[in-house]
Design a protein around this motif. Structure first.
Motif, short mmCIF file in Angstrom:
data_model
loop_
_atom_site.label_atom_id
_atom_site.label_comp_id
_atom_site.label_asym_id
_atom_site.label_seq_id
_atom_site.Cartn_x
_atom_site.Cartn_y
_atom_site.Cartn_z
N HIS A 49 10.06 -19.24 14.13
CA HIS A 49 8.65 -19.42 14.17
C HIS A 49 8.44 -20.13 13.11
O HIS A 49 7.71 -20.94 13.16
N GLU A 50 8.93 -20.16 11.63
CA GLU A 50 7.89 -21.35 11.00
C GLU A 50 8.43 -22.34 10.71
O GLU A 50 7.82 -23.37 10.65
N HIS B 251 6.26 -23.83 13.17
CA HIS B 251 5.15 -24.91 11.93
C HIS B 251 5.39 -26.00 11.86
O HIS B 251 4.56 -26.95 11.48
N ASN C 212 -3.85 -20.23 10.25
CA ASN C 212 -3.59 -20.44 11.00
C ASN C 212 -4.02 -19.67 12.87
O ASN C 212 -4.28 -18.61 12.18
N HIS D 57 -0.16 -15.14 10.87
CA HIS D 57 0.45 -15.21 11.60
C HIS D 57 -0.34 -14.52 12.61
O HIS D 57 -0.22 -13.66 13.13
N GLU E 51 0.07 -20.98 16.32
CA GLU E 51 0.98 -18.84 16.81
C GLU E 51 1.54 -19.20 17.40
O GLU E 51 2.85 -19.15 18.09
ZN LIG Z 1 2.94 -18.39 12.52
#
Ligand SMILES: [Zn+2]
Length: 290
Positions: free
Chosen positions: A136-137, A140, A193, A241, A198
């Motif tokens: 997930h990171e 980004h 964010n 998040h 997200e």
């Molecule tokens: Zn996130």
């Protein structure tokens, strides 16, 4: 004339057949289009530069866990995943740090500098869940969310600063230009964010997990466990998040689009050893106020 008409019909059939053949590719292209980063006035090389400067600051401000085994493991896992990231993953540095705190969180700076809290490793039940947070990171990073948001913010600021210049407010334009350039600080990069961002990081994370051989549901599963098991500790995580609407259901809907079900990896003995190690290391330093 009849011959010409016949030829025309034949050509039409060929064109239709070609279009039908191209359709799956066109659909695939639409799927991949979601992974195109938003408008950005910085180059990927500038993402790395901005990330490096801010990572150096964070390293001074946050207590990092300097345990070679844990740090090496997180770097190994993160780099393995980064290979499967869509969009230019080779442009970024993929450097992983472990923050020595029991708060469950993780964050990414532009250019591939990722910070995973010790508490996240301790809370994950298996390797695929930790991989989910990291993927997930990384989403980004490859979607370039930090510099995309900074680009949009400078667009909002510019007309105001020009107006300021006309009004004779000295320094306004100059300071605004500085903010547009490399001068912006950690705070603007770590801005809350938006939910859209997200959702996109979730999508990329799910895609990456699948292609790296992990069960793509693991990321959403971890977010769910967090909410249920650690309601106190996860407030910060979900404020960094925020939950897009129907987060779990959105991720579940993505999975069939990725391809056939595979024989997924969920865990590794190495992860369990690292988790035990984290739990047995001296307690993190008390958090500084503010
Ligand atoms: Zn996130």
């Amino acid at each position: 004339m009849r011959e010409l008409g016949h030829r025309r019909t034949k050509r039409l059939i060929v064109i239709t057949a070609m279009a039908l053949l191209a359709l799956p590719f066109a659909l695939w292209a639409i799927e991949r289009m979601n992974f195109r980063p938003g408008w950005n006035m910085y180059s990927p090389a500038q993402d790395v530069q901005i990330g490096a400067e801010n990572a150096a600051q964070i390293e001074k401000q946050m207590p990092l866990l300097h345990d070679a085994q844990v740090v090496n493991y997180v770097n190994q896992l993160g780099r393995k995943l980064s290979v499967y990231e869509p969009n230019d993953q080779k442009a970024y540095v993929w450097q992983f740090h472990v923050v020595n705190t029991r708060d469950i969180n993780a964050f990414a700076l532009p250019g591939g500098y990722i910070f995973v809290n010790r508490g996240t490793i301790e809370a994950a039940q298996d390797e695929s869940q930790l991989a989910g947070v990291i993927a997930h990171e990384e989403g980004h990073v490859v979607m370039r969310h930090g510099t995309h948001m900074a680009s949009e913010m400078s667009l909002i600021r510019t007309p105001l600063s020009i107006l300021g210049g006309f009004l004779g407010a000295s320094g306004t334009l100059g300071s605004s230009l500085a903010q547009m350039g490399l001068g912006f600080g950690v705070n603007s990069l770590m801005l809350k964010n938006s939910r859209g961002i997200e959702a996109q990081a979730d999508q990329v994370g799910t895609y990456t997990l699948y292609h790296a051989g992990y069960n793509p549901i693991a990321m959403a599963q971890f977010f769910q466990i967090l909410q249920q098991k650690y309601p106190q500790q996860t407030m910060q995580f979900f404020s960094d998040h925020p939950n897009p609407p129907n987060r779990i259901r959105a991720v579940e809907a993505e999975i069939p689009k990725l391809g056939p079900v595979k024989n997924y990896v969920t865990d590794s003995p190495q992860f369990q050893a690292i988790k035990r190690r984290c739990l047995s290391l001296p307690a993190p330093p008390p958090a500084k106020k503010g």
